[in-house]
Design an enzyme around this catalytic site. Structure first.
Site, short mmCIF file in Angstrom:
data_model
loop_
_atom_site.label_atom_id
_atom_site.label_comp_id
_atom_site.label_asym_id
_atom_site.label_seq_id
_atom_site.Cartn_x
_atom_site.Cartn_y
_atom_site.Cartn_z
N CYS A 2 0.92 -1.28 0.14
CA CYS A 2 0.00 0.07 -0.08
C CYS A 2 0.64 1.27 -0.05
O CYS A 2 2.19 1.22 0.12
CB CYS A 2 -0.88 -0.18 1.04
N ARG A 27 1.18 1.48 -6.07
CA ARG A 27 1.36 0.78 -4.95
C ARG A 27 -0.04 -0.10 -4.40
O ARG A 27 -0.13 -0.78 -3.53
CB ARG A 27 1.78 1.42 -3.78
N TRP A 74 -3.87 -1.49 -1.39
CA TRP A 74 -4.03 -2.84 -2.02
C TRP A 74 -4.40 -3.80 -0.76
O TRP A 74 -3.67 -4.11 0.00
CB TRP A 74 -2.49 -3.26 -2.67
N ASN A 100 0.90 0.01 5.90
CA ASN A 100 1.36 -0.77 5.04
C ASN A 100 2.15 -1.94 5.67
O ASN A 100 3.09 -1.69 6.41
CB ASN A 100 2.34 -0.08 4.08
N GLY A 101 1.79 -3.17 5.59
CA GLY A 101 2.34 -4.07 6.16
C GLY A 101 1.24 -5.45 6.53
O GLY A 101 0.09 -5.31 6.00
N GLU A 479 7.51 -21.81 -18.65
CA GLU A 479 7.41 -20.49 -18.16
C GLU A 479 8.63 -19.71 -18.88
O GLU A 479 8.33 -18.31 -19.24
CB GLU A 479 7.48 -20.51 -16.63
N LYS A 483 7.69 -16.25 -20.97
CA LYS A 483 8.28 -15.06 -20.55
C LYS A 483 8.88 -14.24 -22.09
O LYS A 483 8.80 -13.08 -22.32
CB LYS A 483 9.29 -15.00 -19.48
N GLU A 486 6.68 -13.16 -24.79
CA GLU A 486 5.40 -12.19 -24.69
C GLU A 486 5.85 -10.79 -24.62
O GLU A 486 5.38 -10.02 -24.95
CB GLU A 486 4.68 -12.72 -23.35
N HIS A 502 11.98 -36.81 -31.15
CA HIS A 502 11.13 -37.20 -32.16
C HIS A 502 10.37 -36.13 -33.03
O HIS A 502 9.23 -35.97 -33.15
CB HIS A 502 10.02 -37.62 -30.89
N LYS A 601 -3.02 -7.28 -19.05
CA LYS A 601 -2.57 -7.87 -17.66
C LYS A 601 -3.73 -8.84 -17.43
O LYS A 601 -3.42 -9.84 -16.38
CB LYS A 601 -2.45 -6.52 -16.42
#
Length: 606
Positions: A2, A27, A74, A100-101, A479, A483, A486, A502, A601
């Protein structure tokens, strides 16, 4: 994660706090609020949604005063709503707090304060802090905050106001960032530098357990009761780079945030060295009653699900099905009222995943979600929810969300395995101790990011790249390939290393880059044999490994070493060099790293 902004000085605080919050909205952006001492009274204005909703309220009813605190949120405790928005005020309306935390022991403190007569209105851990400070407030706000923070377990940065001490602003921190801004017209406190740059570039970086008393634009810093001096430093960042904390792009900033994200994820899910999901997991009887477990997700989240499938199969000693959501929703004949569906989604709004979830609910199945966003559709519609606690992820290419998805799934497997008797208490504690060491291992990788520059330069000149791996390493390779393609727009093909011969080996030619992941102890020799096959055909071999075998050195053209870790947990480290390589290649190709073409996103359409 946050954003906090506070101001105490000669000018009106509202304008300064709002401008600071605008610079910190990256944030957190599910709600926002501001509290000020207005003509001796503590007044609070809050709004759900983006910051402009708060600004609209304040245009209609402005606050006037020189001492105030603000917050952009957040959500980590309680769904996004005006009630859960900060600042939180004590039930006697004497103390306002922004935070924040994570307060780990908030429930125990809350229970005690309720017995003492304090009332709670929100679902957050922060409201506990406001009431705890109020319970200790006897005219001296500094002493009340000092005594309260002694009882808090977890991470926090706090800014505190009280109508009993209207000229005073108190800020303090432990493990969550907080800085002071020294301006001609007053003192700022904020979570990040961008909030300050419109007014000052002179800052003080606060350390753990620093407590600052700010009155009439002057400040005194204490640590454990002792007055201390701290150096005022001048920030040279531009406004644009400051939002990224000096990084050129959010993606690299978020790659570097992974150690903190993993620590935060562990804080929420581990208590005294043992996995603890509380009511957000299932009981032993419930787990044993599931005739089958299905997993579904899309993109990066699906790769995390496939790794989680391996961990859960080992823990539950039974087969688990993992399917891509866009395909699974059209072929799920065996999912029924006796099934468990595990869905994974960073945003909690992924359209295909939601469609599977809703069909599963109609069939009577139970749903457990792993998501990063409180209050999202997947959060609201699932029976159980485990939050990633990664904080907001701005770059389209997921990095820290993937790592915390993996960690959440590993911990879920330990939880299930312990309840089913697969793992005893000691085994779980040993596993958690190893996972607790992951942030430090990631930091050791991040110390050498520039070592990958020559490899990235070579990759950037090729139109196609192979990614190989055996066993769980193949899932890491998937993955890594995703990355790269994209954000670099280079064709990257992942496949099991043993499958290459093969058919696809026909594409191997002189200079073709091939990235091979080798972390699985039983598959090292087999993987080396596959590298020899492509090396004989002229491939340029990049190997990412935690193995120390001299044979790997002999076949690798470029070797990227990662710290040693148990085979099952290797993906959480093996992904780091692949994320960094993808980023560096994209930069070399002058692409828009954070907003790659054709991508969003959150994919909310099917």
């Amino acid at each position: 994660m946050c954003g906090i902004v506070a101001f105490n000085g000669k000018e009106n605080a509202e304008e300064r706090i709002l401008q600071g919050l605008e610079k910190l909205e990256y944030r957190g952006y599910d709600s926002a609020g501001i509290a000020m001492i207005d003509h001796g009274l503590l007044k609070v204005t809050k709004a759900a949604g983006r910051l402009d909703a708060l600004e609209e309220k304040l245009r209609a009813h402005p606050l006037v005063g020189h001492n105030g605190i603000g917050h952009t949120r957040w959500a980590t405790h309680g769904v996004p709503s005006e009630m859960n928005a900060h600042p939180h005020v004590s039930s006697d309306h004497k103390v306002a707090v922004v935070h924040n935390g994570i307060i780990e022991n908030f429930q125990a403190i809350k229970n005690r304060l309720m017995e003492e007569g304090f009332t709670f209105y929100s679902e957050t851990d922060t409201e506990v802090v406001a009431n705890l400070i109020a319970s200790k407030l006897h005219g001296d706000l500094k002493s009340a905050v000092q005594e309260a923070t002694k009882e808090l377990r977890g991470t926090f940065s706090l800014a505190v106001l009280s109508s009993d001490d209207p000229e005073t602003l108190i800020v303090t921190r432990r493990e969550s960032p907080l800085i002071l801004g020294i301006a001609d017209d007053g003192i700022f406190a904020a979570s990040d530098i961008p909030a300050l740059l419109a007014y000052t570039r002179d800052v003080i970086y606060l350390d753990n357990d620093d407590l600052v008393v700010i009155e009439k634009g002057n400040y005194t810093i204490y640590n454990h009761g002792e007055v201390i001096d701290k150096e005022v430093k001048t920030v040279e960042w531009s406004m644009e780079s400051a939002g990224k904390e000096g990084f050129d792009h959010y993606m690299m900033k978020e790659i570097f945030e992974q150690p903190k994200a993993i620590r935060d994820c562990l804080l929420r899910k581990v208590d005294e060295g043992f996995v603890s999901f509380g009511e957000q997991s299932f009981t032993k009887d419930e787990i044993e009653a599931f005739d089958h477990v299905f997993m579904t997700a899309c993109g990066t989240a699906f790769h995390a699900s496939q790794v989680g499938k391996r961990a859960l199969e080992e823990a539950m000693q039974k087969e688990i099905t993992a399917e891509i959501a866009s395909e699974f929703r059209y072929n799920m004949p065996f999912l029924n009222e006796n099934s468990l569906l595990i869905v994974v989604s960073q945003s909690g709004e992924t359209g295909d995943t939601l469609a599977v979830l809703r069909e599963a609910k109609q069939r009577g199945a139970k749903v457990l979600a792993i998501t990063n966003v409180l209050g999202s559709s997947i959060d609201r519609e699932s029976d159980k929810v485990i939050y990633c606690d990664a904080g907001p992820e701005i770059s389209v290419a997921s990095t820290k969300a993937y790592s915390t998805q993996l960690l959440s799934l590993y911990l879920l497997a330990l939880d299930f395995g312990y309840k089913l008797g697969t793992y005893d208490e000691e085994a779980v504690k040993v596993a958690i101790e190893e996972l607790s060491g992951v942030p430090e291992k990631i930091e050791s990788i991040l110390e050498h990011v520039d070592d990958l520059d020559p490899i990235a330069k070579r990759l950037a000149s090729h139109p196609a790249i192979f990614y190989l791996g055996r066993g769980i390493d193949y899932l890491s390779a998937k993955e890594g390939a995703l990355k790269l393609k994209e954000i670099s727009y280079i064709h990257a093909q992942s496949m099991p290393a043993g499958e290459l011969k093969h058919g696809s080996i026909a594409l191997v030619e002189e200079g073709l880059p091939i990235v091979t992941i080798i972390t699985q102890s039983l598959l090292v020799e087999k993987s080396i044999s596959n590298i020899k096959e492509v090396k004989a055909r002229g491939a340029y071999n990049i190997v990412i490994t935690d193995d120390v075998s001299a044979h790997i050195d002999e076949v690798a053209d470029d070797l990227i070493r990662i710290p040693a870790i148990s085979d099952l947990y290797a993906p959480i480290l093996a992904v780091l060099p692949q994320q960094i390589l993808a980023y560096k290649v994209s930069v070399l190709l002058s692409n828009d790293v954070d907003k790659p073409r054709n991508l969003a996103k959150s994919v909310t359409v099917e």
